[in-house]
Write a protein that holds these residues in place. Structure first.
Motif, PDB file in Angstrom:
ATOM      1  N   ASN A 749       1.039  -1.112   0.052  1.00  0.00           N
ATOM      2  CA  ASN A 749       0.044   0.056   0.024  1.00  0.00           C
ATOM      3  C   ASN A 749       0.957   1.245  -0.035  1.00  0.00           C
ATOM      4  O   ASN A 749       1.853   1.392   0.408  1.00  0.00           O
ATOM      5  CB  ASN A 749      -0.900   0.207   1.306  1.00  0.00           C
ATOM      6  N   PRO A 750       0.463   2.374  -0.576  1.00  0.00           N
ATOM      7  CA  PRO A 750       1.280   3.413  -0.667  1.00  0.00           C
ATOM      8  C   PRO A 750       1.291   4.276   0.575  1.00  0.00           C
ATOM      9  O   PRO A 750       2.304   4.770   0.876  1.00  0.00           O
ATOM     10  CB  PRO A 750       0.198   4.572  -1.838  1.00  0.00           C
ATOM     11  N   GLY A 751       0.501   3.818   1.693  1.00  0.00           N
ATOM     12  CA  GLY A 751       0.770   4.274   2.954  1.00  0.00           C
ATOM     13  C   GLY A 751       1.792   3.863   3.675  1.00  0.00           C
ATOM     14  O   GLY A 751       2.210   2.704   3.413  1.00  0.00           O
ATOM     15  N   PHE A 752       2.353   4.577   4.666  1.00  0.00           N
ATOM     16  CA  PHE A 752       3.727   4.174   5.417  1.00  0.00           C
ATOM     17  C   PHE A 752       3.351   4.461   6.993  1.00  0.00           C
ATOM     18  O   PHE A 752       4.151   4.775   7.592  1.00  0.00           O
ATOM     19  CB  PHE A 752       4.673   5.094   4.937  1.00  0.00           C
ATOM     20  N   ARG A 772      14.607  -4.735   6.278  1.00  0.00           N
ATOM     21  CA  ARG A 772      15.510  -5.755   5.782  1.00  0.00           C
ATOM     22  C   ARG A 772      14.441  -6.766   5.065  1.00  0.00           C
ATOM     23  O   ARG A 772      15.129  -7.132   3.859  1.00  0.00           O
ATOM     24  CB  ARG A 772      16.230  -6.492   7.035  1.00  0.00           C
ATOM     25  N   LEU A 773      13.688  -7.027   5.418  1.00  0.00           N
ATOM     26  CA  LEU A 773      12.719  -8.302   4.649  1.00  0.00           C
ATOM     27  C   LEU A 773      11.960  -7.699   3.531  1.00  0.00           C
ATOM     28  O   LEU A 773      11.605  -8.224   2.596  1.00  0.00           O
ATOM     29  CB  LEU A 773      11.673  -8.689   5.611  1.00  0.00           C
ATOM     30  N   ILE A 774      11.556  -6.267   3.568  1.00  0.00           N
ATOM     31  CA  ILE A 774      10.885  -5.929   2.559  1.00  0.00           C
ATOM     32  C   ILE A 774      11.769  -5.170   1.562  1.00  0.00           C
ATOM     33  O   ILE A 774      11.149  -5.002   0.174  1.00  0.00           O
ATOM     34  CB  ILE A 774      10.103  -4.774   3.092  1.00  0.00           C
ATOM     35  N   GLY A 775      13.003  -5.212   1.743  1.00  0.00           N
ATOM     36  CA  GLY A 775      13.879  -4.622   0.597  1.00  0.00           C
ATOM     37  C   GLY A 775      13.899  -5.140  -0.694  1.00  0.00           C
ATOM     38  O   GLY A 775      13.775  -4.511  -1.600  1.00  0.00           O
ATOM     39  N   PRO A 776      14.282  -6.493  -0.665  1.00  0.00           N
ATOM     40  CA  PRO A 776      14.471  -7.090  -2.120  1.00  0.00           C
ATOM     41  C   PRO A 776      13.157  -7.085  -3.003  1.00  0.00           C
ATOM     42  O   PRO A 776      13.604  -7.319  -4.192  1.00  0.00           O
ATOM     43  CB  PRO A 776      15.064  -8.579  -1.406  1.00  0.00           C
ATOM     44  N   TRP A 777      12.216  -7.239  -2.661  1.00  0.00           N
ATOM     45  CA  TRP A 777      11.120  -7.379  -3.444  1.00  0.00           C
ATOM     46  C   TRP A 777       9.948  -6.375  -3.494  1.00  0.00           C
ATOM     47  O   TRP A 777       9.293  -6.250  -4.418  1.00  0.00           O
ATOM     48  CB  TRP A 777      10.261  -8.825  -3.020  1.00  0.00           C
ATOM     49  N   CYS A 778       9.764  -5.408  -2.482  1.00  0.00           N
ATOM     50  CA  CYS A 778       8.977  -4.400  -2.751  1.00  0.00           C
ATOM     51  C   CYS A 778       9.298  -3.347  -3.152  1.00  0.00           C
ATOM     52  O   CYS A 778      10.417  -2.691  -2.787  1.00  0.00           O
ATOM     53  CB  CYS A 778       8.358  -4.309  -1.205  1.00  0.00           C
ATOM     54  N   GLN A 779       8.549  -2.816  -4.177  1.00  0.00           N
ATOM     55  CA  GLN A 779       8.942  -1.320  -4.810  1.00  0.00           C
ATOM     56  C   GLN A 779       8.250  -0.280  -4.476  1.00  0.00           C
ATOM     57  O   GLN A 779       8.246   0.875  -5.209  1.00  0.00           O
ATOM     58  CB  GLN A 779       9.087  -1.806  -6.454  1.00  0.00           C
ATOM     59  N   VAL A 780       7.613  -0.424  -3.537  1.00  0.00           N
ATOM     60  CA  VAL A 780       6.789   0.708  -2.961  1.00  0.00           C
ATOM     61  C   VAL A 780       7.603   1.362  -1.911  1.00  0.00           C
ATOM     62  O   VAL A 780       8.246   0.569  -0.794  1.00  0.00           O
ATOM     63  CB  VAL A 780       5.542   0.551  -2.673  1.00  0.00           C
ATOM     64  N   LYS A 815       8.427  11.744  -4.736  1.00  0.00           N
ATOM     65  CA  LYS A 815       7.921  10.529  -5.372  1.00  0.00           C
ATOM     66  C   LYS A 815       6.698   9.682  -4.363  1.00  0.00           C
ATOM     67  O   LYS A 815       5.957   9.148  -4.804  1.00  0.00           O
ATOM     68  CB  LYS A 815       8.795   9.546  -6.078  1.00  0.00           C
ATOM     69  N   GLU A 816       7.232   9.852  -3.373  1.00  0.00           N
ATOM     70  CA  GLU A 816       6.725   8.983  -2.176  1.00  0.00           C
ATOM     71  C   GLU A 816       5.710   9.694  -1.192  1.00  0.00           C
ATOM     72  O   GLU A 816       6.195  10.845  -0.587  1.00  0.00           O
ATOM     73  CB  GLU A 816       7.521   7.904  -1.380  1.00  0.00           C
ATOM     74  N   LEU A 822       6.491  14.488   4.793  1.00  0.00           N
ATOM     75  CA  LEU A 822       7.583  15.108   5.630  1.00  0.00           C
ATOM     76  C   LEU A 822       8.083  16.401   5.269  1.00  0.00           C
ATOM     77  O   LEU A 822       8.452  17.294   6.115  1.00  0.00           O
ATOM     78  CB  LEU A 822       8.656  14.163   5.531  1.00  0.00           C
ATOM     79  N   THR A 823       8.139  16.735   4.020  1.00  0.00           N
ATOM     80  CA  THR A 823       8.506  17.918   3.579  1.00  0.00           C
ATOM     81  C   THR A 823       7.378  18.960   3.155  1.00  0.00           C
ATOM     82  O   THR A 823       7.699  20.153   2.604  1.00  0.00           O
ATOM     83  CB  THR A 823       9.173  17.803   2.211  1.00  0.00           C
ATOM     84  N   GLY A 824       6.037  18.602   3.381  1.00  0.00           N
ATOM     85  CA  GLY A 824       4.866  19.336   3.207  1.00  0.00           C
ATOM     86  C   GLY A 824       4.757  20.878   4.018  1.00  0.00           C
ATOM     87  O   GLY A 824       5.458  20.927   5.222  1.00  0.00           O
ATOM     88  N   SER A 825       4.499  21.996   3.288  1.00  0.00           N
ATOM     89  CA  SER A 825       4.546  23.125   4.042  1.00  0.00           C
ATOM     90  C   SER A 825       3.453  23.940   3.163  1.00  0.00           C
ATOM     91  O   SER A 825       3.202  23.846   1.954  1.00  0.00           O
ATOM     92  CB  SER A 825       5.832  23.696   4.056  1.00  0.00           C
ATOM     93  N   GLU A 826       2.950  25.115   3.653  1.00  0.00           N
ATOM     94  CA  GLU A 826       2.090  25.941   3.269  1.00  0.00           C
ATOM     95  C   GLU A 826       2.790  27.080   2.560  1.00  0.00           C
ATOM     96  O   GLU A 826       2.372  27.945   1.466  1.00  0.00           O
ATOM     97  CB  GLU A 826       1.254  26.607   4.130  1.00  0.00           C
TER      98      GLU A 826
END
Length: 1274
Positions: A749-752, A772-780, A815-816, A822-826
């Protein structure tokens, strides 16, 4: 069979007698299904054991304090059904009945303890908080059962209730038959206890139980009550009694009369012989709803079978009642423990002969087939633990002991006390503390048993396994004891079903359709047509067939291979490769022909890809939906399932689903690999479906398997205990980042939010393992994962690693979703430069943590990036084109001088792309090739922009210049690499576009910057340039240039002095050079590439063989160097010389490169004979088979008459049929064959030469033989 049935009946009765001392039940608040209520998801459950009652109040929404109490009644035993709980407006009333006394506990209602309409507190006081202030012997709330009623023995069953007037009634089953009702007045009304006896008259007794006790074979009365149930209707209390004579009687407490009596055997088919037996295990339950009224569930326990009968109470005129039959349901052969009745279903709890818990339910209104629905009870822990050879036994056993779904804390505590022999009391029962206690106990026991001071590591490992397995078996025994089922409860308000065990409560959760199909036994799969897996009935049928195949695959996977696959996923290996290894093991060990059964079932599936897509779609939880509710709803949702028990329940539910679906995906992946092996034998759709399976379905299954394995791993991990001050400090750091802390666990899911939650709660070890477990196969969320890993490094004090991760995450800021938040600002300026805003946030974080050196490093990077952005603005917004070009040239020069080549390549030049290429090209062509790397820079520039043809052109030009200007070994090595890069670029293009343009020979290809267009380098006027001709170089041309340059490099590597001439040599010249130094493999490869004659190679190798034949030891030693550079054949003798290897190399070339009419043999033999070298036998035999007449002519040319004569004689014999295969003659001369041809001219020349030079008898003999042959018309 009779003895087996009797033995089984005795065991069942023994179990029931033991259970009489231990039973359980539950009470659910009326508003437990109301979301904002104080009693939401709140209930009380109890269990009895002899003289004690244990009551626990539990809530899934809030943590209840002081929620556990144990009541003990000395010299008494609590009766079955002797605990009842009801609620009034102000109180919760607990009624307890023992064999000697009755008791009433009056506790405050939760709504009176908390008046708030919206409950948001995480901790609440239970209603048992002040239970210690109450007295069980208070005369107003207790009474002793009158002795005159109990003279014949003690009551053995009970039911109690609170009337509308507030009176507490206790209905006791008298051992002499009939019912005794003990009544306590309302708690605020003074008065004494009243006793009423309900018993049939003598006439009714004679009618219902006409057979004397002596004839029946027992000493119990016929109307002995086995099970009691009470319901208040129309200001009267109706007591339902199921008696030993299989009759159901309904009593009115107000009228003290029996209003209804029904024989339950009338609803039992084939009841012959049952009537003579007295009932032993009959049960009775009631259920009331506004739609169906009052329903009765009767269980008749008869030998070899049992039956549930559901009846409805119907009222008629004049207070008469009757029973209407609704349904009769056959029971299974297991021993019934408990059952409960709802308005639509019957839920039942059994234990089988293996003491395994069995739970099933059935709809008694609409289930015409009488098929019970399975409830998949969590199986007990494994009896043996699989330990890998590379794993520590202690860590493996601890992981199994303290993972969810296996052991309770109380079971481990009791096992630990026994293991320690009761020496110490365990005070800390938290998981972390208990793990330390267990580790210390086992290790202490192990150390105390060791008598030797030294032993091997393997011996110590065996000792570890022995002691840990001993403790594990102890835990298994206590877990089995605590898992003993005592009762079953289903809430009519929420539908929540619970299995009440001896030591804990198991919650029964709804099962998804896919999980239900996978877990169902095979006999249940045929009755799952109503399972909503697909709308198309044909697809549904295929899905059921496919699931049956998956069950076969699951049964065929051995525990060892299941462990290997689990380990492969833990080590981040390819799931597809692991599935192939498991399949290979299944195929090699298929002693039961499971694969054949699977293949037969697969052939019945019409559209397997559609069935697989249905299953994969059901299991894929990827979604991007978001909840948007009001404040009150959000608060209530945050409160929903907020207690620690609910959190544990949800985690265990996720773990169970993840474990089930991980096994499902594993078996599906193995089955898909098996599909590929079977191919068209089982695929009706042919190649298109196989292609879809290989390219789409298998990768999706592999991705889902990795996802569910990750979910299983994180749901089994224990949270680390973190001090509150550490959490507060971490939250203070997070306020700098302005993050939230709500979990969502599906990795695609795109949510984190789930990693955010782990980070907010300082679970850095678990977070690091998650990444570590999500690194090799998840591209999100790749950048977000790097940022989280940086946070983990930061928490562990590894600042440099954290900084590296923060820098890697910066590339994904735009992109994410997580990094954008994290960088959002008015501020619009900040929004236009998100990476700088990201650096600003990370700098504040590093400053808050106290790492000034990292602040300086990251600040330098941020400043450099800010300067680059300013330069980009300068370029794109400059109105003067000439100034814009100057700025661009200056930017390129500065970035090159600073070695910021990556920034130069990735810089967005917008509309200045061609100008940048022109600037870099001019610098590349005007500067030294070995000092500057502008060609590589230009190549990278085109590769980043996927312009592979221009990238190939650049590298080809670079290689041509290296060949002309840098004639050294280093230059040749670079040239080979350039041509190889150019080849690779063109192979990435479609074949019709795989070409580049090269200026023709004689044209000025490389012009110096600033050179005069009219004069040459000597100052003279250059000739009028004609029209420039261009050549097109295709892929084959580049391959030729690459092979030519590679052969040049091979020559220089073997013979360095030839570097000066090798760089400009043509292909024929290079072949001669290669032959001179002995590189015959390269010479042959180059000759075949450029279609050159191979004669120089064979002549050169022959000459080297001649030199070795007559050379000394020094030439032998020198020959080994060039022989090693060629592919030598296998040497069969240990004492092989360089000469032998050279001849063997020549023979292999003659076999490997055949020629027309054996011209290579002719050149070799001619070379040998010209140097006076005798011909080797293998060479003569080989040439005879190819062209014997040519061999004869060669022998004649060099006056080898004896050899020529012998050859002619053998040739004649071969034509006649003797040894014809040695001359390549397919059809020798015979009576029916056509005339054969012989080289008469050469033979005549031989005869003439022999007559002139020889007088020996052999010559005469040869002449006579040949002349006779002529007469035979050969």
């Amino acid at each position: 069979n009779i003895f087996k049935d009797e033995e089984k009946k005795i065991l069942q009765v023994k179990y029931l007698l033991e259970k009489l001392l231990k039973f359980a039940g539950a009470f659910h608040y009326e508003e437990s299904g109301k979301l904002l209520s104080v009693t939401s998801n709140r209930f009380i459950h109890w269990s009895t054991s002899g003289d004690s009652v244990q009551l626990v109040e539990q809530s899934l929404d809030t943590n209840l304090l002081n929620n556990w109490v144990r009541l003990r009644f000395n010299h008494c035993s609590v009766l079955p059904g002797g605990v009842s709980i009801q609620e009034t407006l102000n109180n919760v009333v607990i009624l307890i009945c023992t064999n000697q006394s009755v008791h009433r506990l009056l506790l405050p209602h939760p709504t009176r303890m908390y008046r708030s309409e919206l409950v948001t507190e995480l901790h609440m006081q239970s209603i048992f908080t002040d239970v210690g202030k109450l007295s069980l012997q208070d005369s107003a709330h207790s009474a002793v059962i009158p002795s005159q009623v109990g003279q014949a023995g003690s009551p053995h069953s009970c039911s109690s209730w609170i009337s509308h007037q507030g009176e507490a009634h206790y209905a006791l089953a008298s051992p002499a038959g009939g019912i005794m009702v003990v009544t306590l007045l309302p708690h605020d009304t003074p008065g004494s206890v009243s006793v009423v006896e309900l018993k049939q008259s003598s006439m009714m007794s004679r009618l219902s139980g006409w057979m004397p006790s002596a004839i029946r074979g027992d000493q119990s009365p016929a109307d002995l009550v086995l099970s009691l149930a009470v319901r208040e209707l129309e200001e009267d209390s109706f007591i339902f009694a199921l008696c030993q004579d299989h009759r159901l009687r309904m009593w009115s407490l107000r009228e003290q009369a029996c209003l209804l009596e029904a024989d339950m055997l009338e609803y039992l088919p084939s009841c012959k012989g049952v009537r003579r037996l007295s009932g032993q295990g009959h049960r009775l339950r009631l259920a009331f709803s506004s739609t169906t009224g009052l329903c009765l569930g009767v269980y008749l326990a008869v030998p070899q079978r049992g039956q549930f009968t559901v009846l409805q109470l119907v009222a008629t005129d004049n207070n008469r009642y009757s029973l209407e039959h609704i349904s009769s349901l056959l029971s299974t052969q297991e021993t019934l423990v408990d059952f409960t009745l709802t308005s639509s279903d019957v839920w039942a709890l059994w234990v089988d002969e293996s003491n395994i818990t069995v739970v099933k339910y059935i709809n008694f209104e609409h289930n015409t087939a009488g098929q019970w629905n399975q409830v998949f009870v969590q199986p007990p822990p494994e009896e043996e633990v699989q330990i890998g050879v590379d794993l520590d036994p202690r860590e493996t056993y601890l992981e199994v002991l303290f993972s969810p779904l296996r052991f309770t804390a109380s079971a481990i505590v009791k096992a630990l006390q026994i293991y320690r022999r009761g020496s110490e009391r365990i005070s800390d029962v938290s998981w972390e503390g208990l793990k330390k206690e267990v580790t210390q106990a086992v290790e202490t026991e192990l150390q105390s048993s060791v008598t030797e001071f030294e032993f091997s590591q393997e011996e110590y490992r065996q000792l570890q396994v022995e002691f840990w397995s001993r403790f594990y078996s102890c835990c298994l025994q206590y877990q089995e004891a605590q898992s003993t089922p005592l009762g079953l409860t289903v809430s009519q308000h929420t539908g929540m079903a619970c299995l009440l065990r001896k030591g804990f409560v198991s919650f029964l959760l709804p099962c998804f359709a896919v999980d239900h199909l996978y877990l169902s036994y095979e006999q249940y799969l045929f009755s799952e047509e109503e399972t909503p897996v697909a709308e198309d009935p044909e697809v549904s049928r295929d899905v059921l067939q496919l699931v049956q195949c998956l069950r076969l695959v699951s049964d065929a996977v051995s525990p060892e291979m299941a462990y290997e696959m689990e380990k492969a996923l833990d080590y981040m290996q390819s799931p597809e490769r692991a599935a192939e290894l498991v399949l290979e093991n299944m195929l090699c060990n298929d002693s039961d022909n499971v694969i054949v059964d699977i293949q037969n079932k697969l052939q019945d599936i019409r559209n397997p890809t559609a069935a697989m897509m249905v299953l994969l779609r059901e299991m894929d939880l990827e979604t991007d939906s978001e909840l948007g509710q009001g404040l009150n709803t959000r608060i209530s949702l945050s409160q929903l399932y907020g207690s620690s028990s609910a959190v544990s329940l949800v985690c265990q539910a996720i773990c169970h689903v993840a474990m089930t679906r991980a096994l499902f995906c594993r078996d599906l992946l193995i089955l898909q690999k098996l599909y590929l092996r079977f191919g068209d034998n089982v695929f009706l759709g042919g190649g298109a479906q196989l292609l879809q399976l290989q390219q789409d379905l298998i990768p999706r299954s592999s991705h889902l398997l990795s996802s569910y394995h990750l979910l299983k791993h994180i749901s089994q991990n224990l949270a680390s205990s973190v001090p509150m001050d550490t959490i507060d400090a971490n939250l203070q750091h997070l306020t700098v980042l302005e993050l939230s802390d709500c979990p969502a666990v599906w990795p695609s899911n795109p949510g984190f939010l789930f990693p955010e939650c782990l980070m907010a709660n300082c679970q850095f070890t678990q977070l690091q393992e998650y990444v570590r477990l999500i690194g090799p196969w998840c591209q999100v969320n790749i950048g977000s994962c790097r940022f989280m890993l940086g946070q983990c490094y930061l928490a562990n004090g590894e600042g440099q690693k954290a900084l590296q991760c923060f820098q890697e995450a910066a590339t994904e800021v735009e992109k994410e979703e997580f990094l954008m938040k994290l960088t959002g600002s008015e501020d619009e300026e900040s929004a236009s430069s998100p990476r700088l805003q990201y650096y600003n946030k990370v700098l504040r974080l590093l400053e808050d943590v106290g790492l000034p050196e990292l602040v300086i490093q990251l600040s330098s990077l941020a400043v450099t990036e800010a300067v680059n952005q300013w330069k980009h603005l300068t370029l794109t917004q400059n109105p003067d084109s000439s100034m814009q070009l100057d700025c661009l040239r200056q930017l390129v020069v500065v970035l090159c001088e600073r070695s910021q080549l990556q920034d130069l390549v990735q810089f967005p030049y917008v509309n200045l792309h061609d100008e940048v290429v022109s600037i870099i090209e001019s610098r590349a062509r005007g500067l030294d090739l070995l000092t500057h790397n502008y060609y590589e820079l230009l190549y990278a520039f085109h590769i980043v922009r996927h312009n592979y043809r221009k990238a190939g052109t650049v590298m080809f030009e670079f290689g041509m210049r290296l060949g002309r200007e840098v004639r050294t070994r280093v230059g040749l090595q670079k040239q080979v690499n350039c041509y190889l890069a150019a080849l690779t670029c063109l192979r990435l293009i479609r074949p019709e576009y795989a070409w580049i343009v090269q200026p023709a020979a004689g044209a000025t290809v490389y012009e110096r910057p600033g050179a005069s267009p009219k004069r040459n380098s000597d100052g003279e006027f250059s000739s009028e340039p004609g029209q420039r001709q261009v050549d097109i170089l295709e892929l084959d041309d580049l391959e030729k240039q690459y092979i030519l340059s590679r052969c040049r490099l091979t020559l220089v590597q073997h013979h360095p002095p030839s570097a000066a001439i090798a760089g400009s040599s043509s292909a024929p010249e290079l072949v001669s050079l290669l032959v001179q130094v002995g590189l015959f493999d390269s010479a042959l490869s180059l000759s075949r590439t450029f279609s050159l004659n191979l004669t120089p190679v064979f002549e050169g190798l022959t000459f080297k063989c001649v030199k070795l034949q007559f050379g000394g030891e020094e030439s032998q030693n020198e020959a080994w160097s060039w022989l090693a550079a060629n592919q030598l054949t296998v040497v069969n003798t240990k004492e092989s010389s360089a000469t032998d290897e050279a001849w063997r190399l020549l023979a292999s070339y003659l076999d490997r490169y055949p020629s027309a009419n054996g011209q290579h043999h002719r050149y070799v033999i001619n070379k040998l004979l010209s140097h006076g070298v005798p011909l080797p036998d293998w060479l003569v035999k080989s040439y005879k088979r190819v062209d014997a007449p040519s061999l004869l002519r060669l022998l004649l040319n060099f006056d080898l008459l004896d050899a020529a004569a012998e050859l002619v004689l053998e040739y004649v014999d071969a034509v006649l049929g003797r040894g014809h295969q040695y001359f390549g003659i397919e059809k020798p001369l015979c009576a029916t064959s056509p005339p054969a041809w012989l080289p008469y001219t050469s033979i005549d020349q031989l005869l003439q030469a022999l007559n002139e030079t020889q007088t020996h008898s052999s010559v005469r003999w040869f002449t006579s033989v040949f002349l006779v042959g002529r007469e035979w018309n050969l």
